[in-house]
Write an enzyme that holds these catalytic residues in place. Structure first.
Site, mmCIF file in Angstrom:
data_model
loop_
_atom_site.group_PDB
_atom_site.id
_atom_site.type_symbol
_atom_site.label_atom_id
_atom_site.label_comp_id
_atom_site.label_asym_id
_atom_site.label_seq_id
_atom_site.Cartn_x
_atom_site.Cartn_y
_atom_site.Cartn_z
ATOM 1 N N ASP A 1 -81.404 14.888 85.926
ATOM 2 C CA ASP A 1 -82.410 15.285 87.283
ATOM 3 C C ASP A 1 -81.933 14.261 88.382
ATOM 4 O OD1 ASP A 1 -84.736 15.098 88.731
ATOM 5 O OD2 ASP A 1 -86.055 15.168 87.103
ATOM 6 N N HIS B 1 -84.340 18.456 86.723
ATOM 7 C CA HIS B 1 -85.797 18.382 86.842
ATOM 8 C C HIS B 1 -86.519 19.711 86.461
ATOM 9 C CE1 HIS B 1 -89.079 16.327 88.765
ATOM 10 N NE2 HIS B 1 -89.473 17.386 89.622
ATOM 11 N N CYS C 1 -93.791 16.881 87.001
ATOM 12 C CA CYS C 1 -93.585 16.224 88.215
ATOM 13 C C CYS C 1 -94.562 15.390 89.027
ATOM 14 C CB CYS C 1 -92.974 17.606 89.148
ATOM 15 S SG CYS C 1 -92.316 17.058 90.771
#
Length: 222
Positions: free
Chosen positions: A164, A192, A117
């Site tokens: 995502d 994600h 991330c």
């Protein structure tokens, strides 16, 4: 174990480290917006089990004094807290702490970089700005598309989830077009943070494949 690092500007931060001091290669693991929490510590441990010396710096220590080694969960309140800390830390400031983590791998002749991330985004930024690392593997790095035209100094691998919602496939296509030399993988059924086990985001097959690809990529460049 936890240890203290000192960045080049004198800032003292916590890092979590594991793996043999005698390992030839080291891996700097960059966290999500949740700090060096159990999931990210588990990632460090997995690299250690593969024979790497691995370390994760607590990038939020600049915003949380006197607390160090911040560990957040995944509640809406903690997500907002992490996002706030992230927005307050510029890339060039995070870089100081990342370089400090790499410097702590004193016994390792080769240094590799990975992140998740926010950490995935920072891995790409470091691949373009730093001469410290031999290769970088970026997992679902949100924001990479903003720097898709930058020039990487090292081999880079990227992993994205096809579902995502925070990183649209149009961003992935933009990165692919701008960086044809990057080894880029999309996992069609993953969203994600698909590698984050013990959470609803986890997609075991995608996580396994991305992990195997990362290990093979690092083996080629270590």
């Amino acid at each position: 174990m936890d240890m203290s690092l000192t960045a080049s500007d004198g800032h003292v931060l916590t890092a979590y480290v594991n793996g043999p001091d005698t390992a030839r290669a080291g891996v700097v693991v960059l966290p999500e917006i949740f700090g060096i929490n159990p999931y990210i510590r588990g990632v460090v441990d997995r690299y250690a089990a593969q024979g790497y010396r691995a370390i994760c710096p607590s990038l939020f220590d600049r915003r949380t004094a006197p607390d160090t080694g911040l560990q957040l969960g995944y509640s809406p309140e903690e997500i907002q807290r992490g996002l706030g800390y992230k927005k307050a830390i510029a890339d060039d400031i995070a870089r100081l702490d990342i370089e400090a983590a790499a410097a702590a791998l004193r016994g390792q002749a080769v240094k590799l970089l990975t992140g998740y991330c926010w950490g995935g985004y920072l891995s790409w930024r470091m691949a373009c700005l730093s001469d410290t690392f031999a290769a970088a593997s970026c997992w679902h790095g949100g924001g990479i598309a903003r720097h898709a035209g930058d020039t990487a100094r090292i081999p880079v691998q990227m992993h994205f989830g096809g579902q995502d919602h925070s990183i649209p496939l149009s961003d992935v296509d933009q990165i692919r077009a701008a960086q044809p030399q990057v080894e880029l993988h999309v996992y069609a059924d993953a969203g994600h943070s698909f590698g984050r086990d013990a959470t609803p985001a986890y997609r075991p097959e995608a996580a396994r494949l991305a992990w195997e690809r990362t290990l093979a990529f690092f083996a080629r460049h270590a």
